[in-house]
Design a protein around this motif. Structure first.
Motif, PDB file in Angstrom:
ATOM      1  N   ALA A  93      62.989   9.868   5.007  1.00 39.49           N
ATOM      2  CA  ALA A  93      62.801   8.489   4.824  1.00 39.49           C
ATOM      3  C   ALA A  93      62.382   7.804   6.354  1.00 39.49           C
ATOM      4  O   ALA A  93      62.575   8.515   7.196  1.00 39.49           O
ATOM      5  N   VAL A  94      61.811   6.746   6.295  1.00 40.19           N
ATOM      6  CA  VAL A  94      61.401   6.140   7.548  1.00 40.19           C
ATOM      7  C   VAL A  94      61.891   4.525   7.476  1.00 40.19           C
ATOM      8  O   VAL A  94      61.773   3.963   6.553  1.00 40.19           O
ATOM      9  N   LEU A  95      62.638   4.253   8.602  1.00 42.08           N
ATOM     10  CA  LEU A  95      63.078   2.943   8.920  1.00 42.08           C
ATOM     11  C   LEU A  95      62.131   1.978   9.818  1.00 42.08           C
ATOM     12  O   LEU A  95      61.841   2.338  10.893  1.00 42.08           O
ATOM     13  N   ILE A  96      61.793   1.042   9.193  1.00 38.60           N
ATOM     14  CA  ILE A  96      60.827   0.135   9.936  1.00 38.60           C
ATOM     15  C   ILE A  96      61.619  -1.197  10.257  1.00 38.60           C
ATOM     16  O   ILE A  96      62.094  -1.749   9.407  1.00 38.60           O
ATOM     17  N   GLN A  97      61.668  -1.661  11.521  1.00 40.04           N
ATOM     18  CA  GLN A  97      62.516  -2.688  12.019  1.00 40.04           C
ATOM     19  C   GLN A  97      61.866  -3.729  12.953  1.00 40.04           C
ATOM     20  O   GLN A  97      60.778  -3.199  13.620  1.00 40.04           O
ATOM     21  N   ARG A  98      62.310  -4.830  13.134  1.00 39.97           N
ATOM     22  CA  ARG A  98      61.802  -5.689  14.197  1.00 39.97           C
ATOM     23  C   ARG A  98      62.154  -5.021  15.385  1.00 39.97           C
ATOM     24  O   ARG A  98      63.433  -4.673  15.796  1.00 39.97           O
ATOM     25  N   MET A  99      61.171  -4.970  16.442  1.00 42.49           N
ATOM     26  CA  MET A  99      61.708  -4.354  17.645  1.00 42.49           C
ATOM     27  C   MET A  99      62.404  -5.309  18.621  1.00 42.49           C
ATOM     28  O   MET A  99      61.880  -6.534  18.740  1.00 42.49           O
ATOM     29  N   ILE A 100      63.328  -4.802  19.236  1.00 41.74           N
ATOM     30  CA  ILE A 100      64.107  -5.578  20.302  1.00 41.74           C
ATOM     31  C   ILE A 100      63.523  -5.286  21.787  1.00 41.74           C
ATOM     32  O   ILE A 100      63.438  -4.185  22.065  1.00 41.74           O
ATOM     33  N   ASP A 101      62.730  -6.375  22.173  1.00 39.94           N
ATOM     34  CA  ASP A 101      62.173  -6.126  23.423  1.00 39.94           C
ATOM     35  C   ASP A 101      63.275  -6.458  24.479  1.00 39.94           C
ATOM     36  O   ASP A 101      63.523  -7.487  24.994  1.00 39.94           O
ATOM     37  N   ALA A 102      63.881  -5.163  24.890  1.00 38.07           N
ATOM     38  CA  ALA A 102      65.278  -5.449  25.465  1.00 38.07           C
ATOM     39  C   ALA A 102      65.352  -5.561  26.892  1.00 38.07           C
ATOM     40  O   ALA A 102      64.287  -4.845  27.659  1.00 38.07           O
ATOM     41  N   ASP A 103      66.064  -6.395  27.482  1.00 40.59           N
ATOM     42  CA  ASP A 103      66.179  -6.560  28.870  1.00 40.59           C
ATOM     43  C   ASP A 103      66.915  -5.456  29.454  1.00 40.59           C
ATOM     44  O   ASP A 103      67.048  -4.889  30.551  1.00 40.59           O
ATOM     45  N   ALA A 104      68.198  -4.981  28.333  1.00 39.52           N
ATOM     46  CA  ALA A 104      68.973  -3.679  28.728  1.00 39.52           C
ATOM     47  C   ALA A 104      69.362  -3.052  27.551  1.00 39.52           C
ATOM     48  O   ALA A 104      69.151  -3.702  26.499  1.00 39.52           O
ATOM     49  N   SER A 105      69.578  -1.659  27.582  1.00 39.54           N
ATOM     50  CA  SER A 105      70.014  -0.952  26.218  1.00 39.54           C
ATOM     51  C   SER A 105      70.750   0.088  26.726  1.00 39.54           C
ATOM     52  O   SER A 105      71.016   0.192  27.970  1.00 39.54           O
ATOM     53  N   GLY A 106      71.479   0.759  25.554  1.00 38.19           N
ATOM     54  CA  GLY A 106      72.252   1.823  26.010  1.00 38.19           C
ATOM     55  C   GLY A 106      73.209   2.291  24.796  1.00 38.19           C
ATOM     56  O   GLY A 106      72.400   2.061  23.753  1.00 38.19           O
ATOM     57  N   GLY A 107      74.145   2.821  25.166  1.00 37.80           N
ATOM     58  CA  GLY A 107      75.045   3.394  24.061  1.00 37.80           C
ATOM     59  C   GLY A 107      76.488   3.349  23.973  1.00 37.80           C
ATOM     60  O   GLY A 107      76.853   2.544  25.254  1.00 37.80           O
ATOM     61  N   ALA A 108      77.301   3.621  23.116  1.00 38.81           N
ATOM     62  CA  ALA A 108      78.692   3.468  23.246  1.00 38.81           C
ATOM     63  C   ALA A 108      79.407   4.390  22.224  1.00 38.81           C
ATOM     64  O   ALA A 108      78.809   4.711  21.465  1.00 38.81           O
ATOM     65  N   PHE A 109      80.656   4.538  22.828  1.00 34.88           N
ATOM     66  CA  PHE A 109      81.640   5.408  21.863  1.00 34.88           C
ATOM     67  C   PHE A 109      82.676   4.271  21.644  1.00 34.88           C
ATOM     68  O   PHE A 109      83.250   3.464  22.256  1.00 34.88           O
ATOM     69  N   SER A 110      83.075   4.273  20.385  1.00 27.37           N
ATOM     70  CA  SER A 110      84.138   3.304  20.049  1.00 27.37           C
ATOM     71  C   SER A 110      85.556   3.994  20.483  1.00 27.37           C
ATOM     72  O   SER A 110      86.703   3.340  20.370  1.00 27.37           O
ATOM     73  N   LEU A 111      85.530   5.251  20.776  1.00 25.44           N
ATOM     74  CA  LEU A 111      86.923   5.799  21.096  1.00 25.44           C
ATOM     75  C   LEU A 111      86.777   7.127  21.863  1.00 25.44           C
ATOM     76  O   LEU A 111      85.852   7.868  21.495  1.00 25.44           O
ATOM     77  N   THR A 112      87.678   7.422  22.576  1.00 21.66           N
ATOM     78  CA  THR A 112      87.847   8.686  23.524  1.00 21.66           C
ATOM     79  C   THR A 112      89.094   9.280  23.333  1.00 21.66           C
ATOM     80  O   THR A 112      90.036   8.618  22.745  1.00 21.66           O
ATOM     81  N   PRO A 113      89.399  10.512  23.842  1.00 23.13           N
ATOM     82  CA  PRO A 113      90.571  11.028  23.560  1.00 23.13           C
ATOM     83  C   PRO A 113      91.781  10.520  24.196  1.00 23.13           C
ATOM     84  O   PRO A 113      92.758  10.549  24.004  1.00 23.13           O
ATOM     85  N   ASP A 114      91.237   9.378  25.275  1.00 20.42           N
ATOM     86  CA  ASP A 114      92.449   8.956  26.033  1.00 20.42           C
ATOM     87  C   ASP A 114      92.320   7.237  25.600  1.00 20.42           C
ATOM     88  O   ASP A 114      92.899   6.524  26.294  1.00 20.42           O
ATOM     89  N   ASP A 115      91.858   7.231  24.557  1.00 19.48           N
ATOM     90  CA  ASP A 115      91.773   5.939  23.553  1.00 19.48           C
ATOM     91  C   ASP A 115      91.220   4.582  24.443  1.00 19.48           C
ATOM     92  O   ASP A 115      91.712   3.417  24.523  1.00 19.48           O
ATOM     93  N   HIS A 116      90.110   5.185  24.927  1.00 15.22           N
ATOM     94  CA  HIS A 116      89.319   4.140  25.603  1.00 15.22           C
ATOM     95  C   HIS A 116      88.004   3.727  24.877  1.00 15.22           C
ATOM     96  O   HIS A 116      87.513   4.496  23.865  1.00 15.22           O
ATOM     97  N   ILE A 117      87.213   2.594  25.151  1.00 12.81           N
ATOM     98  CA  ILE A 117      85.710   2.530  24.734  1.00 12.81           C
ATOM     99  C   ILE A 117      84.927   2.720  25.655  1.00 12.81           C
ATOM    100  O   ILE A 117      85.362   2.396  27.112  1.00 12.81           O
TER     101      ILE A 117
END
Length: 431
Positions: free
Chosen positions: A180-204
């Protein structure tokens, strides 16, 4: 009247945007949309559209044959399938669905707005296979003809040598999946990145860079890293080394240098990091599990552009004797502890000599390394970060990885015994 109802589904249609129709990637974003989280408007071209194109090309038998052949013959068949997919015209109903999707997403959009076209295979973002970096994504799509080309390329990426090798490693039959293919409005980003909601020591954990997130995904920069407590207060900010950024340029993207004063300047304020942390926890709550997300920030605020389940593993015991040896620090991928002999990889041809059980030490932690991960005990890279594609691939294989370890290829000798702590981000070696 065109039959487009089974071929294109808005992300807002949660009942229609199910994983068996639009793939787990798009279906997850549909869930977050229903929960009221900020997800860019999107329309999913369903797996049925892909299946129609396979049928029109007359290659069903060839697709079924690949899983039964040896790797070399499979690669040859993959090339013939990709060629066949380019030679047949798009089904009229699929073409009509794409035209309607383009018109809908561009209607009322700001001048100069563009689209992002992302793969959403039915086998993608599943346990244990995330397929991180294995299929295609196209940014900066503006014209209807370019949209058709991008969709074709996403379909063809199922049959690339890289994807076929990955699927063989996980015993996935490509003929039993669909794209399948996802077509979205593109965000012309000033900044971007990733995230984990949880780590083994209970952090974000948040990571970020200037511009689009491509530089992080490909492991081309060392992103900023933010450590947040579960109340979304910021515990630590570790500035990265973001010497270039990727931005929209006409139709497509381009890379350009970052001014010197911004290379190590954090791309999020502490308040923005806390706001993003709350958004990450909201995504975790909406999906009912620990998540890894990709985010973008523009003039309108923060957006979630992708979310997948996050694999967590408790760290093993660290041998105290290692504490007396030289050390490098970097960004941990979040998986365990391992030791092995260092294999220094300076360029792609060096991958052929990576022995089983070795620690790969390289400069760029890109997804090209996925081909040798089955042979590696651990990975150390000078560039990249915790949320890069390589980090995701290492996590799903249970391989400790540390990225952004400055000077690793110069300081760690070939053949030295190396210990990689994928939880704390520390690398040590015996001289």
């Amino acid at each position: 009247m065109r039959d487009t109802g089974t071929l294109a589904v808005p992300l807002s249609d949660v009942d229609g945007a199910t994983a068996d129709r639009v793939g787990p990637k798009a279906a997850t974003l549909a869930q977050l949309t229903r929960a009221g989280l900020p997800v860019p408007d999107g329309i999913c071209l369903t797996a049925d559209a892909y299946r129609r194109h396979i049928a029109l090309a007359g290659i069903e038998d060839a697709t079924r044959e690949i899983a039964r052949t040896d790797p070399f013959q499979g690669r040859r068949l993959g090339v013939s399938i990709k060629v066949a997919l380019t030679r047949v015209e798009i089904d009229p109903d699929v073409a009509a669905a794409l035209t309607a999707a383009h018109e809908t997403l561009m209607r009322g959009a700001e001048r100069g707005s563009q689209l992002a076209v992302r793969s959403s295979a039915l086998s993608e973002n599943t346990a244990p296979a995330s397929f991180a970096g294995q299929f295609e994504t196209f940014l900066g799509i503006a014209e209807p003809a370019d949209l058709v080309t991008a969709v074709r390329a996403c379909w063809m990426s199922v049959w690339s040598t890289r994807a076929l090798r990955y699927m063989r490693a996980y015993d996935i039959d490509p003929a039993q999946s669909a794209m399948a293919v996802l077509i979205q409005r593109m965000i012309d980003a000033d900044a971007s990145g990733g995230a984990f909601s949880l780590t083994p020591d209970d952090h974000i954990i948040l990571t970020g860079t200037w511009g689009l997130g491509t530089a992080i995904a490909q492991g081309d920069v060392v992103p900023d890293r933010y450590v947040l407590r579960r109340d979304v207060s910021v515990e630590a900010i570790e500035p990265g080394r973001k010497d270039h950024l990727v931005t929209v340029a006409g139709t497509g993207t381009r890379s350009r240098a970052v001014p010197r004063e911004r290379i190590e300047a954090p791309c999020l304020t502490e308040r923005e990091a806390s706001t993003l942390g709350r958004l990450v926890l909201d995504a975790e709550s909406a999906l009912g599990l620990a998540v890894e997300i990709e985010w973008a920030k523009d003039a309108h605020g923060l957006w979630i552009v992708q979310a997948r389940p996050l694999h967590l593993e408790a760290r093993g015991e660290t041998d105290d004797v290692w504490r007396h040896h030289p050390a490098l620090t970097g960004q941990p991928a979040g998986i365990g502890w391992a030791t092995g002999p260092a294999c220094i990889v300076h360029e792609e041809r060096d991958l052929d000599r990576v022995p089983v059980g070795s620690i790969i030490v390289t400069e760029v932690g890109g997804p090209a390394l996925s081909v040798v991960l089955p042979r590696a005990a651990g990975v150390v890279a000078e560039l990249g970060g915790s949320t890069s594609h390589l980090a995701a691939l290492a996590r799903e294989r249970g391989i400790p990885a540390v990225l952004g370890a400055r000077g690793a290829t110069r300081r760690i000798p070939e053949g030295a015994t190396v210990a990689v702590d994928g939880i704390t981000g520390v690398v040590r070696w015996v001289l």
